[in-house]
Motif scaffolding. Structure first.
Motif, mmCIF file in Angstrom:
data_model
loop_
_atom_site.group_PDB
_atom_site.id
_atom_site.type_symbol
_atom_site.label_atom_id
_atom_site.label_comp_id
_atom_site.label_asym_id
_atom_site.label_seq_id
_atom_site.Cartn_x
_atom_site.Cartn_y
_atom_site.Cartn_z
ATOM 1 N N LYS A 1 0.849 -1.181 0.000
ATOM 2 C CA LYS A 1 0.000 0.000 0.000
ATOM 3 C C LYS A 1 0.893 1.242 0.000
ATOM 4 N N SER A 2 0.940 1.911 -1.120
ATOM 5 C CA SER A 2 1.705 3.151 -1.317
ATOM 6 C C SER A 2 3.211 2.933 -1.395
ATOM 7 N N SER A 3 3.785 2.256 -0.411
ATOM 8 C CA SER A 3 5.233 2.093 -0.389
ATOM 9 C C SER A 3 5.618 0.671 -0.780
ATOM 10 N N LYS A 4 6.934 0.444 -0.936
ATOM 11 C CA LYS A 4 7.442 -0.865 -1.329
ATOM 12 C C LYS A 4 7.674 -1.786 -0.134
ATOM 13 N N ALA A 5 7.242 -1.371 1.041
ATOM 14 C CA ALA A 5 7.278 -2.245 2.215
ATOM 15 C C ALA A 5 5.997 -3.072 2.227
ATOM 16 N N THR B 1 1.787 22.850 -15.835
ATOM 17 C CA THR B 1 2.381 21.510 -15.756
ATOM 18 C C THR B 1 3.299 21.454 -14.546
ATOM 19 N N LEU B 2 3.423 20.262 -13.970
ATOM 20 C CA LEU B 2 4.359 20.055 -12.867
ATOM 21 C C LEU B 2 4.662 18.571 -12.760
ATOM 22 N N SER B 3 5.684 18.261 -12.001
ATOM 23 C CA SER B 3 6.057 16.873 -11.749
ATOM 24 C C SER B 3 6.149 16.639 -10.252
ATOM 25 N N ARG B 4 5.519 15.561 -9.792
ATOM 26 C CA ARG B 4 5.623 15.156 -8.399
ATOM 27 C C ARG B 4 6.616 14.001 -8.296
ATOM 28 N N VAL B 5 7.633 14.199 -7.487
ATOM 29 C CA VAL B 5 8.656 13.177 -7.292
ATOM 30 C C VAL B 5 8.363 12.463 -5.977
ATOM 31 N N ALA B 6 8.214 11.148 -6.043
ATOM 32 C CA ALA B 6 7.756 10.367 -4.892
ATOM 33 C C ALA B 6 8.828 10.289 -3.809
ATOM 34 N N LEU B 7 8.384 9.939 -2.613
ATOM 35 C CA LEU B 7 9.325 9.588 -1.557
ATOM 36 C C LEU B 7 10.073 8.310 -1.954
ATOM 37 N N PHE C 1 5.611 3.723 -4.525
ATOM 38 C CA PHE C 1 5.180 3.533 -5.904
ATOM 39 C C PHE C 1 4.005 4.438 -6.270
ATOM 40 N N VAL C 2 3.639 5.359 -5.371
ATOM 41 C CA VAL C 2 2.642 6.382 -5.667
ATOM 42 C C VAL C 2 3.278 7.750 -5.444
ATOM 43 N N THR C 3 2.720 8.770 -6.108
ATOM 44 C CA THR C 3 3.320 10.109 -6.049
ATOM 45 C C THR C 3 2.489 11.117 -5.263
ATOM 46 N N ASN C 4 1.292 10.697 -4.786
ATOM 47 C CA ASN C 4 0.515 11.649 -4.003
ATOM 48 C C ASN C 4 1.229 12.004 -2.695
ATOM 49 N N ILE C 5 2.072 11.067 -2.203
ATOM 50 C CA ILE C 5 2.963 11.366 -1.082
ATOM 51 C C ILE C 5 4.319 11.641 -1.720
ATOM 52 N N CYS C 6 4.668 12.925 -1.861
ATOM 53 C CA CYS C 6 5.830 13.241 -2.685
ATOM 54 C C CYS C 6 6.916 13.954 -1.890
ATOM 55 N N LYS C 7 8.125 13.818 -2.399
ATOM 56 C CA LYS C 7 9.275 14.474 -1.794
ATOM 57 C C LYS C 7 9.348 15.928 -2.230
#
Length: 332
Positions: free
Chosen positions: A161-165, A224-230, A234-240
């Motif tokens: 869920k959201s992360s690779k853990a 336009t913009l780019s969201r870079v994930a944490l 594997f999702v970008t809504n939680i972004c760095k």
């Protein structure tokens, strides 16, 4: 005569970010659904005067920019009975991901749409049997939350869920079936082909294209913009971080994404009702092919604040008002 334009919000109140200033070509008001009385000829709204929002008893606006998150057109239809049609846009903005995918998969841009199916245990299990990773999403938008990934790992299945853990590991079919039958109801979820996304500095990213109608009623890409994930998400809504797309992709690819975004807006507007803006989120696969991973009917324009680029910010807030002005003065 200067038209009165309304912004319909879930709760009446000034915008979180005071980016609206009074302009000479329209008067602007904010109101909420409870302010609309069935038989009353006026609305107790907030009128923009200078840079202040002032409570006023106001007539019905001549066009309305709907910002109430809704799956049905009923609110817009009720308003248009009072002010005429077609003068309310974004009538349905909580988009059905299954319906959107179904429309686009039968369109000229189908090659950029991941294979999507409506969820049922039987359909899900048939996909699992192929050994390919599968994305599971809520059918209706939840601001990017509730996105799962199921992957086969050796002889077991792992749910993320959201992360690779891993969130859960299923050692056999019985365990997996029991969990999914309990936690995932038919028709409320979709199953989407997993696209291994390109990364930027070791993190995946998406590319958001905001498409809006303007003063002539035509579609334009306005931001336009780019969201870079944490890291390890594997999702970008939680972004760095949020970056200009120019830092991520080449100019020819930017042009290609703009063309696809405009096509998507035109196609969906012909099927989903009166739209004045959408955002199209892309990822790039490992061969740099773009894939549409999300269409949002109520784009969060506040994200553009983080780019610190005033011309873009002014454009993304002003275009819907210019389109409302067009509806108020040209359509009737």
């Amino acid at each position: 005569m200067i038209p009165l334009i309304g912004i319909l919000h879930s709760k009446k109140g000034p915008p979180t970010f005071p980016l609206f200033k009074q302009v000479d070509f329209l008067d602007l008001m904010i109101f909420s659904p409870p302010d609309i009385q069935r038989f009353a000829p006026q609305i107790q709204g907030l009128l923009l005067q200078g840079e202040a929002w002032v409570p006023r008893l106001l007539p019905f606006p001549q066009a309305v920019y709907n910002r109430v998150y809704t799956r049905t057109p009923f609110l817009a239809q009720d308003l248009e009975k009072r002010i005429g049609a077609p003068t309310v846009f974004n009538t349905v903005n909580q988009l059905d991901k299954w319906k959107v995918a179904h429309i686009l998969q039968k369109s000229p841009i189908s090659q950029f749409v991941p294979k999507t199916r409506i969820y049922s245990w039987q359909t899900f299990y048939s996909l699992v049997q192929t050994g390919n990773p599968t994305i599971i999403k809520p059918r209706y938008g939840h601001l990017g939350h509730g996105i799962y990934l199921l992957k086969l790992s050796n002889s077991s299945w792992q749910l993320f869920k959201s992360s690779k853990a891993p969130l859960l590991t299923f050692n056999n079919e019985k365990e997996m079936k029991s969990y999914f039958l309990t936690h995932f109801r038919n028709s409320r979820w979709i199953l989407q082909e997993y696209i291994p996304c390109s990364s930027w500095q070791g993190r995946i990213f998406d590319l958001r294209y905001l498409v809006q109608k303007g003063s002539l009623g035509h579609w334009y890409v306005t931001g336009t913009l780019s969201r870079v994930a944490l890291k390890d998400y594997f999702v970008t809504n939680i972004c760095k971080t949020i970056l200009p797309v120019e830092q991520i992709i080449t100019s020819p690819l930017q042009t290609k994404l703009e063309e696809i975004s405009l096509q998507a807006a035109q196609i969906l507007a012909s099927h989903l009702g009166h739209l004045g803006e959408i955002s199209v989120d892309f990822c790039l696969d490992e061969q740099q092919k773009p894939w549409i991973i999300e269409i949002n009917g109520l784009p969060a324009k506040e994200l553009f604040l983080l780019l610190q680029h005033p011309p873009t910010l002014q454009k993304v807030y002003r275009f819907p008002l210019e389109y409302a002005h067009y509806l108020a003065t040209k359509v009737k």
